[in-house]
Design a protein around this motif. Structure first.
Motif, PDB file in Angstrom:
ATOM      1  N   MET A  38      77.489  66.885  65.969  1.00  0.00           N
ATOM      2  CA  MET A  38      77.352  68.278  65.719  1.00  0.00           C
ATOM      3  C   MET A  38      77.470  68.575  64.314  1.00  0.00           C
ATOM      4  SD  MET A  38      76.346  69.479  68.506  1.00  0.00           S
ATOM      5  CE  MET A  38      76.373  71.144  68.337  1.00  0.00           C
ATOM      6  N   ARG A  39      78.385  67.907  63.746  1.00  0.00           N
ATOM      7  CA  ARG A  39      78.539  68.281  62.285  1.00  0.00           C
ATOM      8  C   ARG A  39      77.541  67.428  61.636  1.00  0.00           C
ATOM      9  NH1 ARG A  39      84.500  66.943  59.537  1.00  0.00           N
ATOM     10  NH2 ARG A  39      84.717  68.619  60.879  1.00  0.00           N
ATOM     11  N   ALA A  40      76.999  66.306  61.910  1.00  0.00           N
ATOM     12  CA  ALA A  40      75.731  65.519  61.302  1.00  0.00           C
ATOM     13  C   ALA A  40      74.579  66.382  61.416  1.00  0.00           C
ATOM     14  CB  ALA A  40      75.738  64.239  61.819  1.00  0.00           C
ATOM     15  N   MET A  41      74.455  66.832  62.638  1.00  0.00           N
ATOM     16  CA  MET A  41      73.180  67.782  62.753  1.00  0.00           C
ATOM     17  C   MET A  41      73.069  68.953  62.014  1.00  0.00           C
ATOM     18  SD  MET A  41      72.109  67.283  66.741  1.00  0.00           S
ATOM     19  CE  MET A  41      73.777  67.487  67.352  1.00  0.00           C
ATOM     20  N   TYR A  42      74.406  69.611  61.983  1.00  0.00           N
ATOM     21  CA  TYR A  42      74.632  70.864  61.080  1.00  0.00           C
ATOM     22  C   TYR A  42      74.530  70.597  59.350  1.00  0.00           C
ATOM     23  CZ  TYR A  42      77.146  74.327  58.035  1.00  0.00           C
ATOM     24  OH  TYR A  42      77.646  75.135  57.327  1.00  0.00           O
ATOM     25  N   ARG A  43      74.801  69.591  59.101  1.00  0.00           N
ATOM     26  CA  ARG A  43      74.623  69.235  57.551  1.00  0.00           C
ATOM     27  C   ARG A  43      73.068  68.850  57.509  1.00  0.00           C
ATOM     28  NH1 ARG A  43      79.455  64.704  56.679  1.00  0.00           N
ATOM     29  NH2 ARG A  43      81.193  66.504  56.411  1.00  0.00           N
ATOM     30  N   ALA A  44      72.545  68.093  58.363  1.00  0.00           N
ATOM     31  CA  ALA A  44      71.080  68.001  58.373  1.00  0.00           C
ATOM     32  C   ALA A  44      70.156  69.236  58.209  1.00  0.00           C
ATOM     33  CB  ALA A  44      70.687  66.914  59.503  1.00  0.00           C
ATOM     34  N   LEU A  45      70.468  70.011  59.360  1.00  0.00           N
ATOM     35  CA  LEU A  45      69.901  71.313  59.258  1.00  0.00           C
ATOM     36  C   LEU A  45      69.999  72.290  58.201  1.00  0.00           C
ATOM     37  CD1 LEU A  45      70.378  72.228  63.149  1.00  0.00           C
ATOM     38  CD2 LEU A  45      68.132  71.604  62.073  1.00  0.00           C
ATOM     39  N   ASP A  46      71.162  72.036  57.553  1.00  0.00           N
ATOM     40  CA  ASP A  46      71.562  72.831  56.219  1.00  0.00           C
ATOM     41  C   ASP A  46      70.767  72.141  55.261  1.00  0.00           C
ATOM     42  OD1 ASP A  46      73.037  74.904  54.793  1.00  0.00           O
ATOM     43  OD2 ASP A  46      74.122  73.195  53.949  1.00  0.00           O
ATOM     44  N   ARG A  47      70.480  70.971  54.953  1.00  0.00           N
ATOM     45  CA  ARG A  47      69.562  70.358  54.137  1.00  0.00           C
ATOM     46  C   ARG A  47      68.120  70.742  54.247  1.00  0.00           C
ATOM     47  NH1 ARG A  47      70.357  64.023  53.574  1.00  0.00           N
ATOM     48  NH2 ARG A  47      68.818  64.452  52.013  1.00  0.00           N
ATOM     49  N   ILE A  48      67.868  70.789  55.548  1.00  0.00           N
ATOM     50  CA  ILE A  48      66.418  71.061  56.004  1.00  0.00           C
ATOM     51  C   ILE A  48      66.035  72.664  55.393  1.00  0.00           C
ATOM     52  CG2 ILE A  48      64.634  71.548  57.884  1.00  0.00           C
ATOM     53  CD1 ILE A  48      65.969  69.186  59.317  1.00  0.00           C
ATOM     54  N   THR A  49      67.238  73.530  55.633  1.00  0.00           N
ATOM     55  CA  THR A  49      66.790  74.907  55.187  1.00  0.00           C
ATOM     56  C   THR A  49      66.756  75.071  53.631  1.00  0.00           C
ATOM     57  OG1 THR A  49      69.064  75.289  55.193  1.00  0.00           O
ATOM     58  CG2 THR A  49      67.835  75.856  57.251  1.00  0.00           C
ATOM     59  N   ARG A  50      67.429  74.057  53.115  1.00  0.00           N
ATOM     60  CA  ARG A  50      67.121  74.122  51.531  1.00  0.00           C
ATOM     61  C   ARG A  50      65.814  73.290  51.086  1.00  0.00           C
ATOM     62  NH1 ARG A  50      72.853  72.503  51.805  1.00  0.00           N
ATOM     63  NH2 ARG A  50      72.162  70.283  51.041  1.00  0.00           N
ATOM     64  N   GLY A  51      65.157  73.000  51.949  1.00  0.00           N
ATOM     65  CA  GLY A  51      63.895  72.208  51.608  1.00  0.00           C
ATOM     66  C   GLY A  51      64.109  70.644  51.340  1.00  0.00           C
ATOM     67  N   GLU A  52      65.113  70.048  51.795  1.00  0.00           N
ATOM     68  CA  GLU A  52      65.187  68.560  51.744  1.00  0.00           C
ATOM     69  C   GLU A  52      64.955  68.107  53.231  1.00  0.00           C
ATOM     70  OE1 GLU A  52      69.234  67.371  50.138  1.00  0.00           O
ATOM     71  OE2 GLU A  52      69.427  69.298  49.341  1.00  0.00           O
ATOM     72  N   LEU A  53      63.734  67.636  53.178  1.00  0.00           N
ATOM     73  CA  LEU A  53      62.996  67.092  54.236  1.00  0.00           C
ATOM     74  C   LEU A  53      63.053  65.612  54.591  1.00  0.00           C
ATOM     75  CD1 LEU A  53      59.820  69.224  54.232  1.00  0.00           C
ATOM     76  CD2 LEU A  53      61.938  69.634  55.268  1.00  0.00           C
ATOM     77  N   ASP A  54      63.770  65.122  53.579  1.00  0.00           N
ATOM     78  CA  ASP A  54      64.011  63.459  53.738  1.00  0.00           C
ATOM     79  C   ASP A  54      65.398  63.236  54.571  1.00  0.00           C
ATOM     80  OD1 ASP A  54      65.569  64.413  51.835  1.00  0.00           O
ATOM     81  OD2 ASP A  54      65.371  62.682  50.629  1.00  0.00           O
ATOM     82  N   VAL A  55      65.624  63.835  55.997  1.00  0.00           N
ATOM     83  CA  VAL A  55      66.767  63.911  56.484  1.00  0.00           C
ATOM     84  C   VAL A  55      66.700  63.170  57.927  1.00  0.00           C
ATOM     85  CG1 VAL A  55      68.415  65.283  57.872  1.00  0.00           C
ATOM     86  CG2 VAL A  55      67.332  66.185  55.534  1.00  0.00           C
TER      87      VAL A  55
END
Length: 520
Positions: free
Chosen positions: A266-283
């Motif tokens: 869940m923490r890994a997914m939260y960090r990934a989604l947080d990066r996606i919201t910042r426009g980092e799509l290489d997640v």
């Protein structure tokens, strides 16, 4: 193939997956990978789980005072009782080695599993758990009968319940260890089968098994011991204390491990989604479970992939039609249906392009043309305009559509001077630039299956005609009177009257302007 010490949501080695315990997590992962690769891996799991079950039975018997009431001939009975456990123990180890060779053969061969092998692997924890219970059941029945037949202890309900609880404890441990053991293979299985949730691997099943092993079974053991009225009071009190402490300790450990198994992804997914919201799509997050969490991990990866493809599509769309038109088209703006607007049109054309293309290598000419068009795009977009279309070695730029500008004449004149200055500075090509202003239709033309944003009107035609004449003017720029009169005073001061000229296809004479040369 089985790398689980990497934080895929960050693309680097994970050093703090759960509150700074990355080193221990990687050590556990290394042990898990060793067990998977070892031919004795599953056998060691079965051995460990059976020792847990036997240990639970021993503690139940000892705490309940069974050993003190089996009589003096218990040695002879012990040999009889040990026959089936030894047979079941050997059978379980042999089947575990067979399962390892059958279900993980693809891992030894360094290849991906087939779909059938992948499905069998996902079902493996439940299958081995059920088989372990089936192996235990005949032993429980035989042992209860042997104890009742050859010893002085005749409370078959208590001894039967004790052995059943030990068997269930062993089976639960097998399931939990195997569920953890196959986790590194889940990404490989998911690549073969797609996102999959096996009923035996859901979060609910994992929670229930953990609760049974750490809480329910120790609690039932206490009830069984206390319900044996033939057990001395001191033994019952000791048993209640001991198993209550065991339940608390094991429960705390099992709950912590269970919480971690849920919290870490869940923490890994939260960090990934947080990066996606910042426009980092290489997640990408690792798909580490065949449960609902694994589906969520897969969905996060699919979300990043979809957004990445959408961003690529928008980028390519923008390159073909212009970022402003692309954004409005993707947003479904009603403005793209078209309306009549007053715009400033800038047209640019290369002088002697036919001769140049004949004299130069095609690749060299295209490189020069691309450098020119890059200058046109930058100057136009920096001034709020739209490069509407490229026409070979010419380009049409619009100021005031599709995005309205309070003053579209001034930026058009600024862009014209900037393009001319930068082209002259390179000395690669000779050009002509014409700028005109007037009402045009700005919107979509085409059919339901193919649309193109364009502008149609006299201002566009006039700009194209001015470009042809501008190629013979010293400053290489000619603009109509309407553009200069609509421009800001500061910009107007940079232009001077040229002369009135007759343009082909346009009635009357057109008053033109050119820019003032800089002082020497």
């Amino acid at each position: 193939m089985l790398d689980s010490c990497v934080d895929h949501s960050r693309g680097s080695h994970r050093t703090d997956p759960v509150a700074g315990r990355g080193g221990r997590a990687c050590a556990v992962n290394r042990l898990v990978r060793w067990l998977l690769r070892s031919h004795w891996g599953l056998a060691l799991v079965v051995i460990t789980a059976n020792f847990v079950g036997v240990g639970a039975i021993f503690l139940i018997s000892w705490a309940g005072g069974v050993f003190s009431r089996v009589g003096d001939d218990w040695h002879d009975a012990a040999w009889l009782i040990a026959i089936y456990p030894a047979f079941g123990f050997a059978l379980g180890i042999g089947l575990a080695i067979y399962d390892r060779r059958k279900h993980l053969r693809w891992l030894d061969q360094g290849r991906k599993p087939t779909p059938e092998e992948a499905r069998q692997l996902i079902r493996l924890p439940a299958a081995i758990t059920v088989r372990a219970i089936l192996i235990w059941l005949p032993g429980i029945l035989l042992t209860v009968w042997l104890v009742d037949r050859f010893t002085e202890y005749h409370n078959t309900v208590v001894i039967g319940a004790g052995f059943i609880l030990g068997a269930l404890e062993s089976a639960g441990v097998i399931y939990l260890i195997l569920d953890r053991l196959i986790r590194p293979t889940v990404p490989i299985v998911a690549a073969v089968l797609g996102p999959t949730v096996h009923p035996s691997a859901t979060v609910l099943v994992r929670v229930l098994v953990t609760w049974a092993v750490s809480g329910a079974l120790p609690g039932i053991i206490v009830i069984v011991v206390l319900s044996d009225r033939t057990t001395p009071a001191s033994d019952r009190v000791r048993a209640a204390w001991m198993f209550s402490i065991v339940a608390l300790g094991v429960g705390m450990l099992a709950t912590a491990l269970l919480a971690r198994s849920v919290a870490t992804p869940m923490r890994a997914m939260y960090r990934a989604l947080d990066r996606i919201t910042r426009g980092e799509l290489d997640v990408r997050v690792p798909v580490g479970s065949a449960s609902e969490i694994g589906r969520l991990e897969h969905s996060v990866n699919e979300l990043a992939t979809t957004l990445r493809e959408q961003a690529h599509m928008e980028d390519m769309f923008g390159k073909h039609v212009g970022s402003t038109v692309a954004e409005r088209a993707l947003a479904g703006s009603a403005d793209l249906t078209g309306d009549v607007r007053t715009v400033s049109a800038l047209f640019i054309d290369v002088t002697g392009s036919v001769r140049l293309s004949a004299e130069m290598e095609p690749v060299e000419f295209v490189h020069k043309l691309n450098r020119l068009l890059a200058t046109v795009v930058a100057a136009t977009e920096d001034n709020g305009g739209l490069v509407n279309k490229f026409q070979g070695d010419a380009a049409l730029c619009i100021f005031g559509a599709p995005s309205a500008l309070r003053d579209n004449a001034t930026p058009a004149l600024r862009a014209a001077r900037r393009i001319r200055d930068e082209v002259v500075a390179t000395g690669e090509l000779d050009i002509g630039i014409g700028v005109a202003r007037g009402q045009v239709f700005a919107g979509d033309v085409g059919s339901d299956t193919r649309l193109e944003f364009t502008v149609i009107g006299d201002a566009v035609n006039e700009a194209a005609r001015l470009t042809t004449v501008a190629k013979e003017v010293q400053r290489r720029v000619l603009v109509s009177d309407a553009v200069v009169q609509a421009a800001a005073p500061a910009e107007r001061a940079k232009w001077k009257r040229h002369k009135d000229i007759r343009l082909r296809g346009i009635p009357g004479r057109t008053r033109t302007w050119t820019d003032v040369p800089p002082p020497r």
